[in-house]
Design a protein around this motif. Structure first.
Motif, PDB file in Angstrom:
ATOM      1  N   PRO A   1       0.820  -1.213   0.000  1.00  8.14           N
ATOM      2  CA  PRO A   1       0.000   0.000   0.000  1.00  8.14           C
ATOM      3  C   PRO A   1       0.849   1.256   0.000  1.00  8.14           C
ATOM      4  N   VAL A   2       0.270   2.343  -0.472  1.00  6.00           N
ATOM      5  CA  VAL A   2       0.983   3.615  -0.445  1.00  6.00           C
ATOM      6  C   VAL A   2       1.416   3.924   0.979  1.00  6.00           C
ATOM      7  N   ILE A   3       0.489   3.764   1.908  1.00  9.60           N
ATOM      8  CA  ILE A   3       0.773   4.013   3.321  1.00  9.60           C
ATOM      9  C   ILE A   3       0.611   2.698   4.065  1.00  9.60           C
ATOM     10  N   LEU A   4       1.691   2.199   4.595  1.00  5.26           N
ATOM     11  CA  LEU A   4       1.668   0.907   5.276  1.00  5.26           C
ATOM     12  C   LEU A   4       0.973   1.011   6.625  1.00  5.26           C
ATOM     13  N   PRO A   5       0.321  -0.074   7.059  1.00  4.41           N
ATOM     14  CA  PRO A   5      -0.300  -0.062   8.384  1.00  4.41           C
ATOM     15  C   PRO A   5       0.702   0.306   9.467  1.00  4.41           C
TER      16      PRO A   5
ATOM     17  N   ALA B   1       7.470  -6.981   8.626  1.00  4.05           N
ATOM     18  CA  ALA B   1       7.729  -7.983   7.597  1.00  4.05           C
ATOM     19  C   ALA B   1       8.988  -8.751   7.971  1.00  4.05           C
ATOM     20  N   ALA B   2       8.939 -10.062   7.856  1.00  3.94           N
ATOM     21  CA  ALA B   2      10.057 -10.907   8.276  1.00  3.94           C
ATOM     22  C   ALA B   2      11.253 -10.742   7.347  1.00  3.94           C
TER      23      ALA B   2
ATOM     24  N   GLY C   1       9.544  -9.013   3.168  1.00  2.00           N
ATOM     25  CA  GLY C   1      10.511  -8.248   3.934  1.00  2.00           C
ATOM     26  C   GLY C   1      11.474  -7.482   3.044  1.00  2.00           C
ATOM     27  N   ASP C   2      11.932  -8.138   1.963  1.00  2.00           N
ATOM     28  CA  ASP C   2      12.814  -7.451   1.016  1.00  2.00           C
ATOM     29  C   ASP C   2      12.136  -6.216   0.434  1.00  2.00           C
ATOM     30  N   ILE C   3      10.893  -6.392  -0.023  1.00  3.04           N
ATOM     31  CA  ILE C   3      10.187  -5.292  -0.678  1.00  3.04           C
ATOM     32  C   ILE C   3       9.913  -4.163   0.302  1.00  3.04           C
ATOM     33  N   ALA C   4       9.493  -4.528   1.515  1.00  2.39           N
ATOM     34  CA  ALA C   4       9.209  -3.496   2.510  1.00  2.39           C
ATOM     35  C   ALA C   4      10.458  -2.697   2.856  1.00  2.39           C
ATOM     36  N   SER C   5      11.562  -3.390   3.080  1.00  3.34           N
ATOM     37  CA  SER C   5      12.793  -2.689   3.462  1.00  3.34           C
ATOM     38  C   SER C   5      13.324  -1.838   2.318  1.00  3.34           C
ATOM     39  N   GLN C   6      13.245  -2.359   1.101  1.00  2.00           N
ATOM     40  CA  GLN C   6      13.711  -1.592  -0.050  1.00  2.00           C
ATOM     41  C   GLN C   6      12.831  -0.373  -0.301  1.00  2.00           C
TER      42      GLN C   6
END
Length: 456
Positions: free
Chosen positions: A378-382, A387-388, A394-399
């Protein structure tokens, strides 16, 4: 890994990553308080009282056809109709390419849809605004708090002057649901087989290509019959080689030329990758969906694609797939990205207030949770999202956090001019197909660009 750490907002492409999930009050402020002069195209007074709107059917066109985003859209539509039983959603799905070719005609017809996903930039949103086919959303942005929910830099991607002549300024014409970046998906087992680590820099990525080929592996998977993948392949390469500042200036007409060294170097890379067999044979006749399927089946170690493929690849590959936004010339991740297609209200919407209620519902904090649960970004994450580490999510979230935090987002290249999508996509096909030299390719981009600047 908690991805919601505090950070300073970068100069461009900023996305807020930690906001309260508390619902915004329906009567937060009076319409127009943001200083905008925009008003709804319809004469209907602005209201958020959905129950007072009577029985309404909204025809909604979207391009959320793939895997997890399709699941999310179906779930959100069902939840919306349960929450607002007087408003029925009739969903019409189109692929991205089909949406580009059919939407303007549909908006001009007597049976125009009420809510649509409109691609940002001059070719689509700008043309629709110029033709008077979309309503400005500023009054609803005030009452639903969209102007506070999203940073101005993000909102500007969905803004145009009322005549469609100036992008990123003027009225708000859409609200985006998803964030996205283009990066490199990689097959972990194949990298290990070739004695390689996951790429971090563009140099890592390029150095791995001949090693993979020597190990008997197809270095990259790619299919461009849909045309849009060419934007991602060239755009991600250009972003890394030119850097975010220079690449973004090109897209927004703030400076530079498409015949400069970095755009030419990026074009040369694509031509070489094709000639050397790093791109699969016959790629211009392969669809992007088939390329994703082939990658998932091990027919390629790398795949340059967007984060919208997360759910599909998670399901197909499990823990054997990773994702990286490559570091560029500045030493930080720099890549193509921004926000998904904007949800917009058409000028012929039967009930603009009901349409605005729908857009608010599918983009609010609760919707973000649905998107995360279905493998989307999402544009704005909860607020409490975690993310593990070591997983694709986890890769996508951190990147995503790293690119956003460090100002590495480059807008999609086809936003540059009203005709740039066709010029660029056809050019990439000819470039990788050997029918056009890198010099001819970049010159064609510059000719399109110069003609647009002369007419502004």
């Amino acid at each position: 890994m908690n991805i919601n750490g505090d950070f300073a907002l970068p100069r461009r492409g900023v996305l807020a990553l930690a906001l309260s999930a508390t619902a915004l009050g329906a009567t937060a402020c009076a319409p127009g308080s943001s200083g905008s002069e925009a008003a709804p195209t319809s004469s209907q007074p602005v209201t958020t009282d959905a129950a007072s709107l009577g029985e309404v059917t909204l025809t909604v066109w979207d391009q959320n056809t793939e895997g997890g985003i399709n699941d999310a859209q179906n779930a959100l539509n069902e939840q919306f109709m349960a929450a607002y039983p007087n408003i029925k959603i009739e969903r019409v799905t189109r692929s991205f390419s089909d949406l580009k070719t059919t939407l303007k005609l549909a908006l001009s017809g007597e049976d125009a849809p009420d809510v649509v996903q409109a691609n940002q930039g001059y070719p689509d949103m700008g043309a629709f605004v110029e033709a008077g086919l979309l309503q400005p959303l500023d009054p609803w942005a005030d009452v639903y708090g969209w102007s506070e929910r999203y940073p101005e830099d993000l909102l500007s991607l969905n803004k145009f002057s009322a005549d469609g002549a100036t992008w990123r300024d003027g009225n708000l014409y859409g609200v985006s649901q998803t964030g996205e970046i283009v990066g490199v998906y990689y097959n972990k087992e194949q990298l290990a087989q070739a004695g390689l680590s996951a790429p971090v820099t563009f140099e890592d990525f390029e150095a791995a290509l001949p090693v993979l080929q020597a190990a008997g592996l197809q270095p990259m998977q790619y299919g461009d019959s849909d045309k849009s993948p060419g934007i991602h392949l060239y755009g991600a390469t250009l972003s890394a080689l030119a850097g975010e500042d220079a690449a973004s200036d090109l897209v927004s007409a703030a400076g530079g030329a498409w015949t400069d060294e970095a755009p030419l170097q990026a074009a040369t890379k694509l031509a070489e990758w094709s000639t050397k067999g790093y791109l699969p044979e016959g790629h211009n006749g392969v669809s992007k969906d088939q390329a994703v399927t082939d990658f998932a089946q091990g027919k390629g170690t790398f795949l340059i694609q967007g984060t919208w493929q997360q759910a599909t690849l998670e399901e197909a590959m499990g823990d054997n797939v990773g994702f990286a936004a490559l570091s560029g010339v500045s030493g930080k991740p720099e890549t193509l990205g921004g926000v998904g297609l904007a949800w917009a209200i058409t000028s012929k919407a039967t009930n603009a207030n009901a349409a605005a209620v729908y857009i608010e519902f599918i983009t609010n904090a609760a919707a973000s949770q649905v998107l995360v649960e279905t493998g989307n970004l999402p544009v704005i994450l909860p607020e409490e999202y975690e993310a593990a580490a070591g997983t694709l999510a986890g890769d996508i979230a951190s990147q995503w956090v790293e690119v956003s935090q460090q100002g590495g987002l480059v807008p999609y290249l086809d936003y540059a001019t009203p005709t740039f999508y066709d010029t660029l996509t056809a050019g990439v096909q000819q470039l990788t197909g050997g029918q056009r030299t890198p010099e001819q390719f970049t010159e064609s981009l510059q000719q399109d660009y110069s003609a647009f600047l002369e007419d502004r």
